[in-house]
Design a protein around this motif. Structure first.
Motif, mmCIF file in Angstrom:
data_model
loop_
_atom_site.group_PDB
_atom_site.id
_atom_site.type_symbol
_atom_site.label_atom_id
_atom_site.label_comp_id
_atom_site.label_asym_id
_atom_site.label_seq_id
_atom_site.Cartn_x
_atom_site.Cartn_y
_atom_site.Cartn_z
ATOM 1 N N ARG A 172 -72.194 -17.189 -12.903
ATOM 2 C CA ARG A 172 -72.749 -15.969 -12.322
ATOM 3 C C ARG A 172 -73.264 -16.206 -10.911
ATOM 4 O O ARG A 172 -73.108 -15.373 -10.024
ATOM 5 N N VAL A 173 -73.893 -17.357 -10.706
ATOM 6 C CA VAL A 173 -74.371 -17.698 -9.361
ATOM 7 C C VAL A 173 -73.207 -17.815 -8.388
ATOM 8 O O VAL A 173 -73.246 -17.303 -7.264
ATOM 9 N N LEU A 174 -72.147 -18.483 -8.817
ATOM 10 C CA LEU A 174 -70.984 -18.658 -7.947
ATOM 11 C C LEU A 174 -70.224 -17.353 -7.729
ATOM 12 O O LEU A 174 -69.530 -17.192 -6.717
ATOM 13 N N ASN A 175 -70.345 -16.416 -8.664
ATOM 14 C CA ASN A 175 -69.653 -15.135 -8.533
ATOM 15 C C ASN A 175 -70.422 -14.134 -7.677
ATOM 16 O O ASN A 175 -69.863 -13.103 -7.294
ATOM 17 N N ASP A 176 -71.688 -14.417 -7.391
ATOM 18 C CA ASP A 176 -72.483 -13.490 -6.590
ATOM 19 C C ASP A 176 -71.827 -13.302 -5.227
ATOM 20 O O ASP A 176 -71.545 -14.284 -4.525
ATOM 21 N N PRO A 177 -71.562 -12.050 -4.809
ATOM 22 C CA PRO A 177 -70.892 -11.815 -3.518
ATOM 23 C C PRO A 177 -71.583 -12.462 -2.327
ATOM 24 O O PRO A 177 -70.939 -12.762 -1.323
ATOM 25 N N ILE A 178 -72.889 -12.713 -2.435
ATOM 26 C CA ILE A 178 -73.622 -13.274 -1.305
ATOM 27 C C ILE A 178 -73.149 -14.682 -0.964
ATOM 28 O O ILE A 178 -73.311 -15.154 0.169
ATOM 29 N N ARG A 179 -72.523 -15.378 -1.918
ATOM 30 C CA ARG A 179 -72.059 -16.740 -1.687
ATOM 31 C C ARG A 179 -70.554 -16.831 -1.441
ATOM 32 O O ARG A 179 -70.045 -17.902 -1.140
ATOM 33 N N ASP A 185 -72.799 -6.783 -16.539
ATOM 34 C CA ASP A 185 -73.382 -8.097 -16.268
ATOM 35 C C ASP A 185 -72.386 -9.058 -15.612
ATOM 36 O O ASP A 185 -72.731 -9.749 -14.655
ATOM 37 N N ASP A 186 -71.171 -9.116 -16.133
ATOM 38 C CA ASP A 186 -70.226 -10.129 -15.678
ATOM 39 C C ASP A 186 -69.002 -9.567 -14.965
ATOM 40 O O ASP A 186 -68.127 -10.315 -14.551
ATOM 41 N N PHE A 187 -68.909 -8.259 -14.842
ATOM 42 C CA PHE A 187 -67.753 -7.677 -14.168
ATOM 43 C C PHE A 187 -68.082 -6.258 -13.715
ATOM 44 O O PHE A 187 -69.123 -5.694 -14.081
ATOM 45 N N ILE A 188 -67.192 -5.700 -12.914
ATOM 46 C CA ILE A 188 -67.329 -4.316 -12.487
ATOM 47 C C ILE A 188 -66.066 -3.558 -12.880
ATOM 48 O O ILE A 188 -65.027 -4.166 -13.168
ATOM 49 N N LEU A 189 -66.156 -2.250 -12.916
ATOM 50 C CA LEU A 189 -64.979 -1.397 -12.987
ATOM 51 C C LEU A 189 -64.836 -0.748 -11.617
ATOM 52 O O LEU A 189 -65.841 -0.411 -10.970
ATOM 53 N N ALA A 190 -63.599 -0.571 -11.162
ATOM 54 C CA ALA A 190 -63.396 -0.052 -9.821
ATOM 55 C C ALA A 190 -62.167 0.829 -9.742
ATOM 56 O O ALA A 190 -61.177 0.600 -10.440
ATOM 57 N N PHE A 191 -62.261 1.846 -8.879
ATOM 58 C CA PHE A 191 -61.109 2.675 -8.566
ATOM 59 C C PHE A 191 -60.428 2.094 -7.330
ATOM 60 O O PHE A 191 -61.073 1.967 -6.284
#
Length: 302
Positions: free
Chosen positions: A239-246, A61-67
């Motif tokens: 969450r709105v401000l973190n959306d990559p679209i913005r 919901d609030d973060f991703i895991l990434a390689f």
């Protein structure tokens, strides 16, 4: 910028001098493309001047895991995978042994698909188990993995929403001996607007250290501030401000104001939050998407 981040960022800039396919990748890194984040996607990761690339391994919901990923890097610490993006003939090394948690605010541009969801799960399981192929490990690979881990660790720590200003704040009137402190008086003391003073009194925003000192001198009350978790009332706004679209619009706004991305995001919260508090008293969650998009349009046009 951290020197390890700078090193990896400079390597991406060198793609502009590479093959036609590498130049295409360079343009994707520097020209934001949006997508719904999903496991297996490769993204450019950016925070202010730092640019890295990574493959999403899991979405929450609030973060991703990434390689972490690097281009045309064949060294190995025994926990890497060599592959390519689905539509580009560019070698990609995925450093699955340094999986990192990242905030959505770091996602800058979708570069293409690198892994399917099943392969992501397999690599995640190997990461959790600590599996490593020592037979292909090299000294250069181990050193490289340490550099990559340090660089991505720096971006992992870039949680702008952990700023004390966005933390849960106690109701100010309950802290003062005079519970009838008028918003207009507080606005005068803090040299701020009336809506902002109302937000402080209600506990919609926390006092800064300098404001607490000023208020303490005026009232004779010693205010002890403690940083708390992100206030639930702001979670949806974050969450709105973190959306990559913005992200690109926020970066453009930061550049026009001569400030970094973290500060720009905090300024947006300061500006849209008091209005929402006044205008949506009977609505549990304001329409943050509409408010933020309107704010960005208005300020980028001015």
């Amino acid at each position: 910028m951290n020197k390890t981040v700078a090193l990896l960022s400079s390597e991406l800039d060198q793609l502009v001098q590479g093959s036609m396919q590498e130049r295409i990748l360079f343009r994707r890194i520097n020209t934001p493309r949006n997508a719904v984040p999903a496991a297996g996607q490769c993204w450019s990761i950016r925070w202010d001047d730092a640019k890295l690339i990574a493959v999403i391994s899991a979405v929450f919901d609030d973060f991703i895991l990434a390689f972490p990923a690097t281009v045309a890097d064949h060294t190995s610490d025994g926990q890497t995978l060599s592959t390519r993006l689905a539509d580009l003939d560019v070698n990609l090394t995925i450093w699955w042994g340094t999986e990192t948690g990242l905030g959505y605010q770091t996602l800058d541009s979708y570069l293409g698909d690198a892994l399917d969801s099943e392969r992501c799960e397999q690599l995640r399981e190997k990461f959790i188990q600590g599996v490593a192929d020592e037979s292909i490990s090299t000294d250069d690979g181990i050193e490289r993995a340490e550099i990559i881990a340090e660089a991505f660790g720096c971006l992992s720590d870039e949680e702008w929403s952990q700023d004390p200003e966005l933390a849960d704040a106690p109701n100010l009137s309950a802290m003062l001996q005079d519970p009838d402190l008028k918003p207009s008086a507080l606005a005068r003391i803090l040299r701020t607007s009336l809506p902002d003073a109302l937000a402080v009194i209600r506990g919609d925003r926390a006092l800064r250290a300098d404001e607490a000192l000023t208020l303490g001198k005026e009232t004779g009350i010693s205010l002890r501030l403690t940083a708390g978790p992100l206030t639930e009332r702001l979670r949806e706004l974050v969450r709105v401000l973190n959306d990559p679209i913005r992200k690109q619009l926020i970066r453009e706004l930061a550049e026009t104001r001569g400030e970094d991305e973290r500060v720009a995001r905090l300024h947006i919260v300061r500006d849209v939050r008091p209005a929402a508090a006044r205008q949506t008293r009977n609505v549990e969650v304001p329409d943050w998407e509409t408010r933020v998009d309107l704010y960005l349009r208005q300020h980028l046009q001015s």
